[in-house]
Design a protein around this motif. Structure first.
Motif, mmCIF file in Angstrom:
data_model
loop_
_atom_site.group_PDB
_atom_site.id
_atom_site.type_symbol
_atom_site.label_atom_id
_atom_site.label_comp_id
_atom_site.label_asym_id
_atom_site.label_seq_id
_atom_site.Cartn_x
_atom_site.Cartn_y
_atom_site.Cartn_z
ATOM 1 N N ASN A 212 48.498 23.087 65.408
ATOM 2 C CA ASN A 212 48.019 23.102 66.590
ATOM 3 C C ASN A 212 47.588 24.639 67.009
ATOM 4 O O ASN A 212 47.856 25.537 66.318
ATOM 5 C CB ASN A 212 49.116 22.510 67.676
ATOM 6 C CG ASN A 212 50.295 23.103 67.638
ATOM 7 O OD1 ASN A 212 50.263 24.261 66.896
ATOM 8 N ND2 ASN A 212 51.383 22.917 68.423
ATOM 9 N N LEU A 213 47.273 24.843 68.409
ATOM 10 C CA LEU A 213 46.667 26.213 68.705
ATOM 11 C C LEU A 213 47.961 27.107 68.446
ATOM 12 O O LEU A 213 47.627 28.064 67.873
ATOM 13 C CB LEU A 213 46.256 26.167 70.117
ATOM 14 C CG LEU A 213 45.955 27.290 70.974
ATOM 15 C CD1 LEU A 213 44.534 27.832 70.273
ATOM 16 C CD2 LEU A 213 45.587 27.396 72.246
ATOM 17 N N ASP A 214 49.111 26.900 68.822
ATOM 18 C CA ASP A 214 50.259 27.881 68.637
ATOM 19 C C ASP A 214 50.505 28.017 67.045
ATOM 20 O O ASP A 214 50.767 29.300 66.710
ATOM 21 C CB ASP A 214 51.542 27.195 69.286
ATOM 22 C CG ASP A 214 51.449 27.307 70.804
ATOM 23 O OD1 ASP A 214 50.649 28.065 71.277
ATOM 24 O OD2 ASP A 214 52.246 26.512 71.351
ATOM 25 N N ALA A 215 50.207 26.908 66.365
ATOM 26 C CA ALA A 215 50.672 27.155 64.985
ATOM 27 C C ALA A 215 49.618 28.114 64.286
ATOM 28 O O ALA A 215 49.891 29.029 63.395
ATOM 29 C CB ALA A 215 50.605 25.977 64.078
ATOM 30 N N VAL A 216 48.336 27.982 64.886
ATOM 31 C CA VAL A 216 47.143 28.958 64.269
ATOM 32 C C VAL A 216 47.471 30.375 64.621
ATOM 33 O O VAL A 216 47.304 31.338 63.987
ATOM 34 C CB VAL A 216 45.809 28.543 64.636
ATOM 35 C CG1 VAL A 216 44.877 29.546 64.200
ATOM 36 C CG2 VAL A 216 45.389 27.008 64.241
ATOM 37 N N ARG A 217 47.740 30.503 65.956
ATOM 38 C CA ARG A 217 48.028 31.740 66.574
ATOM 39 C C ARG A 217 49.306 32.491 65.754
ATOM 40 O O ARG A 217 48.937 33.688 65.456
ATOM 41 C CB ARG A 217 48.501 31.692 68.095
ATOM 42 C CG ARG A 217 48.501 32.945 68.840
ATOM 43 C CD ARG A 217 48.778 32.613 70.279
ATOM 44 N NE ARG A 217 47.479 32.184 71.070
ATOM 45 C CZ ARG A 217 47.351 31.364 71.746
ATOM 46 N NH1 ARG A 217 48.330 30.482 71.980
ATOM 47 N NH2 ARG A 217 46.217 31.008 72.244
ATOM 48 N N LYS B 280 35.302 35.026 68.945
ATOM 49 C CA LYS B 280 37.158 34.964 68.853
ATOM 50 C C LYS B 280 37.204 33.573 68.199
ATOM 51 O O LYS B 280 36.576 32.485 68.374
ATOM 52 C CB LYS B 280 37.584 34.889 70.346
ATOM 53 C CG LYS B 280 37.318 36.336 70.856
ATOM 54 C CD LYS B 280 37.990 37.657 70.364
ATOM 55 C CE LYS B 280 37.937 38.623 71.218
ATOM 56 N NZ LYS B 280 38.477 39.824 70.641
ATOM 57 N N TRP B 281 38.323 33.647 67.295
ATOM 58 C CA TRP B 281 38.718 32.122 66.664
ATOM 59 C C TRP B 281 38.908 31.039 67.654
ATOM 60 O O TRP B 281 38.578 29.957 66.986
ATOM 61 C CB TRP B 281 39.657 32.598 65.723
ATOM 62 C CG TRP B 281 40.890 32.803 66.023
ATOM 63 C CD1 TRP B 281 41.654 34.024 65.992
ATOM 64 C CD2 TRP B 281 41.927 31.814 66.427
ATOM 65 N NE1 TRP B 281 42.748 34.058 66.697
ATOM 66 C CE2 TRP B 281 43.082 32.663 66.811
ATOM 67 C CE3 TRP B 281 41.954 30.462 66.539
ATOM 68 C CZ2 TRP B 281 44.144 31.720 67.368
ATOM 69 C CZ3 TRP B 281 43.293 29.961 67.218
ATOM 70 C CH2 TRP B 281 44.379 30.570 67.636
ATOM 71 N N THR C 85 39.994 36.032 61.974
ATOM 72 C CA THR C 85 41.217 37.095 62.075
ATOM 73 C C THR C 85 42.033 36.881 63.488
ATOM 74 O O THR C 85 40.971 36.433 64.347
ATOM 75 C CB THR C 85 40.706 38.500 61.770
ATOM 76 O OG1 THR C 85 39.766 38.568 62.793
ATOM 77 C CG2 THR C 85 39.937 38.581 60.375
ATOM 78 N N LYS C 86 42.935 37.712 63.485
ATOM 79 C CA LYS C 86 43.218 37.662 64.894
ATOM 80 C C LYS C 86 42.380 38.079 65.954
ATOM 81 O O LYS C 86 42.401 37.673 67.026
ATOM 82 C CB LYS C 86 44.429 38.925 65.180
ATOM 83 C CG LYS C 86 45.926 38.324 64.870
ATOM 84 C CD LYS C 86 46.870 39.547 65.097
ATOM 85 C CE LYS C 86 46.800 40.498 64.067
ATOM 86 N NZ LYS C 86 47.721 41.551 64.336
#
Lengths: 127, 127
Positions: free
Chosen positions: B36-41, B4-5, A108-109
């Motif tokens: 990538n990291l931004d896409a997951v976020r 944290k993910w 999750t976030k």
């Protein structure tokens, strides 16, 4: 529409293609693994799932140590040829942690949570 | 078990992680993509699936052109952190060919066969 399968697979620069592994009847996604040409050929010839281990750099016959083998029901390929979907019948569990599926952590976030329980003691799987 | 993910994801040397996309209720595997990291976020923040396009080398918000968006139900990660499973609610079709799933070709030892039908004219998807 009866191309031979080797003409359809776009192996990456390392000679590998990713394989999604799904239990054929329940629809549960069990794991993601990789195959090279020999692994695809062996899987189609024997009906038992064989992967390429990127860590050990060798063919990995799923269940050869743990007994948790996978029987092939159907092997599909995606529209651009760089991913396979293996519909299987999984004996026991797919994950080395003793869980049915490797996807047992929910993100999750703000954190994460485990959503799957171990069904078998991993110590018993690998002696 | 509340890491944290970002601490859980093992991005590859190109900064990417593979993502299996599954319709949450039917269990149908729709596609395989990369984040990538931004896409997951962005996916976790907005609840809409966002990938990284390896061809265009940019974020790819699924459905931004075609309207065939994906709403996130749950995002899971596997035991060694190098694959994600996105449970989604797919609007329309996932595949650019107009089929529900990208995995519409079945491979056998001797050939291949198409198992999925187009539901939408691809020309209508991309105008």
């Amino acid at each position: 529409m009866t191309s031979k399968w080797p003409d359809l697979v776009n192996f990456n620069t390392a000679g590998l293609v990713s394989v999604i592994v799904q239990q054929h009847d329940s629809g549960e996604v069990l794991m993601l693994a990789w195959m090279n040409l020999d692994a695809v050929r062996e899987t189609l010839a024997t009906g038992r799932l064989c992967y390429f281990s990127r860590g050990r750099k060798t063919l990995w016959r799923k269940g050869e140590q743990s007994g948790q083998v996978q029987h092939l029901i159907e092997l599909r390929i995606d529209c651009d040829g760089d991913a396979l979907l293996a519909l299987v019948d999984q004996t026991g569990v797919a994950c080395h942690t003793g869980r049915r599926s490797c996807f047992f952590t929910s993100m999750t976030k703000d954190g994460s949570a485990q959503v799957g329980q171990a069904l078998i003691d991993p110590g018993k799987l690998y002696g």
